[in-house]
Enzyme design. Sequence first.
Site, PDB file in Angstrom:
ATOM      1  N   LYS A 224       0.821  -1.225   0.000  1.00 33.10           N
ATOM      2  CA  LYS A 224       0.000   0.000   0.000  1.00 33.10           C
ATOM      3  C   LYS A 224       0.853   1.273   0.000  1.00 33.10           C
ATOM      4  O   LYS A 224       2.034   1.254   0.305  1.00 33.10           O
ATOM      5  CB  LYS A 224      -0.995  -0.038   1.158  1.00 33.10           C
ATOM      6  CG  LYS A 224      -2.167  -0.973   0.821  1.00 33.10           C
ATOM      7  CD  LYS A 224      -3.270  -0.959   1.829  1.00 33.10           C
ATOM      8  CE  LYS A 224      -4.400  -1.873   1.333  1.00 33.10           C
ATOM      9  NZ  LYS A 224      -5.380  -2.170   2.350  1.00 33.10           N
ATOM     10  N   ARG A 258      -3.798 -10.155   4.811  1.00 36.43           N
ATOM     11  CA  ARG A 258      -4.243 -10.130   3.403  1.00 36.43           C
ATOM     12  C   ARG A 258      -3.076  -9.624   2.559  1.00 36.43           C
ATOM     13  O   ARG A 258      -2.662  -8.471   2.708  1.00 36.43           O
ATOM     14  CB  ARG A 258      -5.466  -9.222   3.270  1.00 36.43           C
ATOM     15  CG  ARG A 258      -6.051  -9.168   1.870  1.00 36.43           C
ATOM     16  CD  ARG A 258      -7.257  -8.242   1.821  1.00 36.43           C
ATOM     17  NE  ARG A 258      -7.867  -8.241   0.507  1.00 36.43           N
ATOM     18  CZ  ARG A 258      -7.440  -7.513  -0.524  1.00 36.43           C
ATOM     19  NH1 ARG A 258      -6.414  -6.704  -0.377  1.00 36.43           N
ATOM     20  NH2 ARG A 258      -8.049  -7.577  -1.692  1.00 36.43           N
TER      21      ARG A 258
HETATM   22  N1  HH2 Z   1      -7.539  -3.707   0.810  1.00 37.16           N
HETATM   23  C1  HH2 Z   1      -7.867  -3.735  -0.509  1.00 37.16           C
HETATM   24  C2  HH2 Z   1      -9.000  -4.429  -0.957  1.00 37.16           C
HETATM   25  N2  HH2 Z   1      -9.769  -5.129  -0.093  1.00 37.16           N
HETATM   26  N3  HH2 Z   1     -10.203  -5.883   2.110  1.00 37.16           N
HETATM   27  C3  HH2 Z   1      -9.895  -5.889   3.410  1.00 37.16           C
HETATM   28  N4  HH2 Z   1     -10.641  -6.582   4.289  1.00 37.16           N
HETATM   29  N5  HH2 Z   1      -8.810  -5.195   3.902  1.00 37.16           N
HETATM   30  C4  HH2 Z   1      -7.999  -4.460   3.080  1.00 37.16           C
HETATM   31  O1  HH2 Z   1      -7.033  -3.841   3.587  1.00 37.16           O
HETATM   32  C5  HH2 Z   1      -8.312  -4.428   1.687  1.00 37.16           C
HETATM   33  C6  HH2 Z   1      -9.450  -5.162   1.227  1.00 37.16           C
HETATM   34  C7  HH2 Z   1      -7.007  -2.987  -1.480  1.00 37.16           C
HETATM   35  O2  HH2 Z   1      -6.006  -3.841  -2.015  1.00 37.16           O
HETATM   36  P1  HH2 Z   1      -6.089  -4.539  -3.458  1.00 37.16           P
HETATM   37  O3  HH2 Z   1      -7.203  -5.516  -3.507  1.00 37.16           O
HETATM   38  O4  HH2 Z   1      -4.760  -5.101  -3.812  1.00 37.16           O
HETATM   39  O5  HH2 Z   1      -6.332  -3.336  -4.454  1.00 37.16           O
HETATM   40  P2  HH2 Z   1      -7.609  -2.856  -5.258  1.00 37.16           P
HETATM   41  O6  HH2 Z   1      -8.670  -2.520  -4.273  1.00 37.16           O
HETATM   42  O7  HH2 Z   1      -7.095  -1.672  -6.036  1.00 37.16           O
HETATM   43  O8  HH2 Z   1      -8.055  -3.993  -6.135  1.00 37.16           O
END
Ligand code: HH2
Length: 284
Positions: A224, A258
């Site tokens: 992040k 995660r």
């Molecule tokens: N962060 C992201 C997405 N979903 N869910 C939970 N529970 N906690 C988190 O910190 C979280 C989440 C963001 O990360 P990522 O899926 O890699 O990116 P994007 O939302 O751009 O797909």
Amino acid sequence: MLWRFRNHELDLASRSRVMGIVNVTPDSFSDGGTCLNPEDAIAHGLRLAAEGADILDIGGESTRPGAEAVPLDEEIRRVEPVIRALRTALPGQVISIDTSKAGVAEAALAAGADIINDVTAGRGDAALFPLAARTGAGLVLMHMRGTPRTMQQQPQYDNVIREVSDFLNRRMRAALEAGVEADHLVLDPGIGFGKTLEHNLQLVAGLDGFRVLGRPLLLGVSRKRWLGELTGRQVENRLAASLAGAAACHQRGVKILRVHDVIETCDMLRILDSIKQSQFDLSI
Ligand code: HH2
């Protein structure tokens, strides 16, 4: 401490669990577009499972700051075939759906998902808690200030730990009132969701403050932006920073991490847990 859902029971006391990220999106912040085609997403999920992911988290809508909303049908079209194929290939694998839409969650559960990971903690769709209650799905409730479009516009808190903790407590109560069982719930302070660098640091440093909520914590620090702010590294070069962040969470009692980088996180946890076990053996 147990996390129960559908026909699973994860014992979180014995060891921490790794949730591997499968983004079936064109625009995710670190891996957007790499798995938009279902075959690539399925192959990625199979690889993460082979590397040791306890949970595969499948998402069809990016939540990065400023991300555009994805229509219901399109989100289902992205995630459903991936979940169905992973469920067939890996019958015992725990699978979560990263969505805020009850319609997407319902299709994902029908395709074989076990857990709903909702970054809006049920505020995005009033039908989500009743769905979780009816199906016995696991449910992750995450804190976010505002929406992905607005969340990074000068977020402010008087006391970030207290405000995030109060929010999670309120959303947990709302889920319980809707009929979700307490041991189906996991809570997440939402690193990077409506938080500055300072807020993210305070949340990780102050994780002990969430113990009173009485449910296991899940954290997503992987790759992040705040890690980039501290190290000056672009998203593709944040592995060491992500592992350090994950280790700090683990040392403060976080039970589910995660992550994008599963094999590296599993190795790190193995070393930390072995050292902890030796310390325990020395003291008896
Ligand atoms: N962060 C992201 C997405 N979903 N869910 C939970 N529970 N906690 C988190 O910190 C979280 C989440 C963001 O990360 P990522 O899926 O890699 O990116 P994007 O939302 O751009 O797909």
